[in-house]
Design a protein around this motif. Structure first.
Motif, short mmCIF file in Angstrom:
data_model
loop_
_atom_site.label_atom_id
_atom_site.label_comp_id
_atom_site.label_asym_id
_atom_site.label_seq_id
_atom_site.Cartn_x
_atom_site.Cartn_y
_atom_site.Cartn_z
N LEU A 153 52.87 40.49 17.84
CA LEU A 153 51.85 39.63 16.92
C LEU A 153 52.19 38.29 17.24
CD1 LEU A 153 52.08 41.51 13.49
CD2 LEU A 153 50.03 41.54 15.32
N ASP A 154 53.38 37.89 17.60
CA ASP A 154 53.82 36.40 18.15
C ASP A 154 52.98 35.92 19.27
OD1 ASP A 154 55.43 36.20 15.92
OD2 ASP A 154 57.47 36.65 17.14
N ARG A 155 52.62 37.04 20.28
CA ARG A 155 52.00 36.58 21.44
C ARG A 155 50.49 36.46 21.00
NH1 ARG A 155 55.09 41.24 23.20
NH2 ARG A 155 53.08 42.53 23.46
N VAL A 156 49.93 37.37 19.90
CA VAL A 156 48.45 37.26 19.46
C VAL A 156 48.43 35.64 19.07
CG1 VAL A 156 46.88 37.79 17.89
CG2 VAL A 156 48.17 39.56 19.13
N VAL A 157 49.45 35.31 18.16
CA VAL A 157 49.39 33.92 17.50
C VAL A 157 49.40 32.87 18.54
CG1 VAL A 157 50.61 32.35 16.14
CG2 VAL A 157 50.09 34.61 15.16
N ALA A 158 50.35 32.96 19.47
CA ALA A 158 50.41 31.93 20.38
C ALA A 158 49.02 32.07 21.46
CB ALA A 158 51.46 32.39 21.67
N ASP A 159 48.23 33.16 21.69
CA ASP A 159 47.30 33.08 22.36
C ASP A 159 46.08 32.24 21.67
OD1 ASP A 159 45.59 34.51 24.53
OD2 ASP A 159 44.32 35.20 22.80
N CYS A 160 45.94 32.83 20.32
CA CYS A 160 45.25 31.92 19.43
C CYS A 160 45.34 30.39 19.36
CB CYS A 160 45.18 32.44 17.90
SG CYS A 160 44.73 34.01 17.47
N LEU A 161 46.58 29.90 19.11
CA LEU A 161 46.84 28.56 19.26
C LEU A 161 46.60 27.99 20.65
CD1 LEU A 161 49.81 28.71 16.96
CD2 LEU A 161 47.34 28.27 16.22
N SER A 162 46.40 28.70 21.73
CA SER A 162 46.25 28.10 23.04
C SER A 162 45.08 27.48 23.42
CB SER A 162 46.71 28.88 24.21
OG SER A 162 45.69 30.07 24.08
N TYR A 163 44.02 27.65 22.22
CA TYR A 163 42.68 27.15 22.38
C TYR A 163 42.60 26.22 21.41
CZ TYR A 163 42.14 30.94 25.67
OH TYR A 163 42.26 31.86 26.72
N ALA A 164 42.34 24.87 21.64
CA ALA A 164 42.00 24.01 20.59
C ALA A 164 40.77 24.16 19.69
CB ALA A 164 42.00 22.59 21.49
N ASP A 165 40.14 24.80 20.20
CA ASP A 165 38.71 25.08 19.54
C ASP A 165 38.88 26.37 18.62
OD1 ASP A 165 38.67 27.02 21.26
OD2 ASP A 165 36.55 26.30 22.22
N ARG A 178 38.74 29.54 19.26
CA ARG A 178 37.55 30.26 19.36
C ARG A 178 37.53 31.79 18.94
NH1 ARG A 178 37.28 29.48 25.91
NH2 ARG A 178 37.11 27.48 25.00
N GLY A 179 38.63 32.22 18.66
CA GLY A 179 38.86 33.79 18.47
C GLY A 179 39.02 34.59 19.68
N CYS A 180 38.53 35.63 19.57
CA CYS A 180 38.75 36.63 20.37
C CYS A 180 37.38 37.05 20.96
CB CYS A 180 39.35 37.92 20.12
SG CYS A 180 39.18 39.50 21.03
N LEU A 181 36.89 36.90 22.46
CA LEU A 181 35.94 37.34 22.78
C LEU A 181 35.20 38.90 22.54
CD1 LEU A 181 33.31 36.59 24.82
CD2 LEU A 181 34.53 37.31 26.76
N GLN A 191 40.98 36.22 13.39
CA GLN A 191 39.81 36.10 12.44
C GLN A 191 40.19 34.68 11.64
OE1 GLN A 191 37.58 37.02 14.25
NE2 GLN A 191 36.10 38.05 13.05
N LEU A 192 41.36 34.74 11.06
CA LEU A 192 41.98 33.48 10.27
C LEU A 192 42.23 32.27 11.12
CD1 LEU A 192 44.58 35.56 8.08
CD2 LEU A 192 42.48 34.71 7.46
N SER A 193 42.48 32.84 12.44
CA SER A 193 42.60 31.40 13.30
C SER A 193 41.50 30.68 13.58
CB SER A 193 43.08 31.90 14.71
OG SER A 193 43.22 30.83 15.59
N ARG A 194 40.10 31.55 13.71
CA ARG A 194 38.99 30.89 13.78
C ARG A 194 38.63 29.88 12.58
NH1 ARG A 194 34.01 34.60 15.28
NH2 ARG A 194 33.17 32.52 16.01
N LEU A 195 39.19 30.52 11.42
CA LEU A 195 38.97 29.64 10.17
C LEU A 195 39.98 28.42 10.23
CD1 LEU A 195 38.62 32.45 7.54
CD2 LEU A 195 36.73 31.21 8.72
N LEU A 232 49.87 31.06 10.09
CA LEU A 232 49.54 32.35 11.05
C LEU A 232 50.80 32.88 11.35
CD1 LEU A 232 46.91 31.17 13.59
CD2 LEU A 232 46.53 32.54 11.42
N ARG A 233 51.98 32.27 11.81
CA ARG A 233 53.22 32.94 12.16
C ARG A 233 53.72 33.47 10.96
NH1 ARG A 233 53.65 27.31 14.59
NH2 ARG A 233 53.05 27.48 16.81
#
Length: 198
Positions: free
Chosen positions: A89-101, A103-106, A172-176, A183-184
């Motif tokens: 889950l920490d890797r998922v959060v880091a991946d989400c935060l690596s995109y300034a926009d 954008r969520g998950c394709l 999905q929360l990251s997209r919001l 998130l962490r």
């Protein structure tokens, strides 16, 4: 007749993925991919047959990377089941935060946009999610065996399924634009709950 111009397919797929991911499938034309990548539309049609064909190639590659994200992490067993879930889950959060926009998950975006129209998209996504759950099941069982924790194969699979589900909620929360610290915290709390229910 001249030889067809060569191009770097990985660079093309990177460009197409960026467009499909940020604009969505419907708002991205093959002509726009051609312009952005420098690869002619005739070459795109010759190689992929259609916009959908190109998208499926991009989508399959992206989903394979999500499986790699689930399979990654430190070598060897984790310290305990909570840590095993938290590492993912920490890797998922880091991946989400690596995109300034944010954008969520394709994969999740495309399921929502295209799932009802293109069963091929759902098939690729279903297979990827199954592989992610399988990878996390293996990680949990490896940790349980190494740390003398009682965990049946069925309980390990259920815990893995819940972990993947938790990761999708975090995305999905990251997209919001939920703040990073929130998130962490959600990732940490989800890991504790998952470990207790395993």
């Amino acid at each position: 007749m001249g030889r067809p111009r060569q191009y770097d397919e990985q660079s093309l797929l990177d460009t197409a993925q960026e467009l499909f991911w940020t604009r969505g499938y419907d708002r991205t034309s093959l002509e726009e991919v051609a312009t952005a990548s420098g690869v002619g539309t005739s070459s795109l049609y010759a190689r992929y047959g259609s916009k959908l064909g190109l998208f499926l190639r991009v989508f399959g590659r992206y989903c394979a990377a999500r499986v790699e994200l689930a399979s990654g992490g430190p070598a060897g067993p984790s310290a305990d089941l909570e840590t095993a879930a938290a590492e993912y889950l920490d890797r998922v959060v880091a991946d989400c935060l690596s995109y300034a926009d944010r954008r969520g998950c394709l994969m999740l975006n495309s399921i929502a946009e295209l799932g009802e129209r293109f069963p091929e998209v759902l098939a690729v996504a279903d297979a990827a999610i199954d592989e992610m759950e399988t990878a996390l099941t293996a990680r949990l069982r490896e940790t349980a065996d190494a740390r003398d924790i009682t965990l049946s194969p069925e309980d390990a699979r259920r815990a893995a399924e819940r972990t993947v589900l938790a990761s999708q909620g975090i995305v999905q929360l990251s997209r919001l634009r939920v703040p990073p610290e929130r998130l962490r915290d959600l990732a940490a709390r989800s890991s504790r709950l998952l470990a207790r229910s395993a």
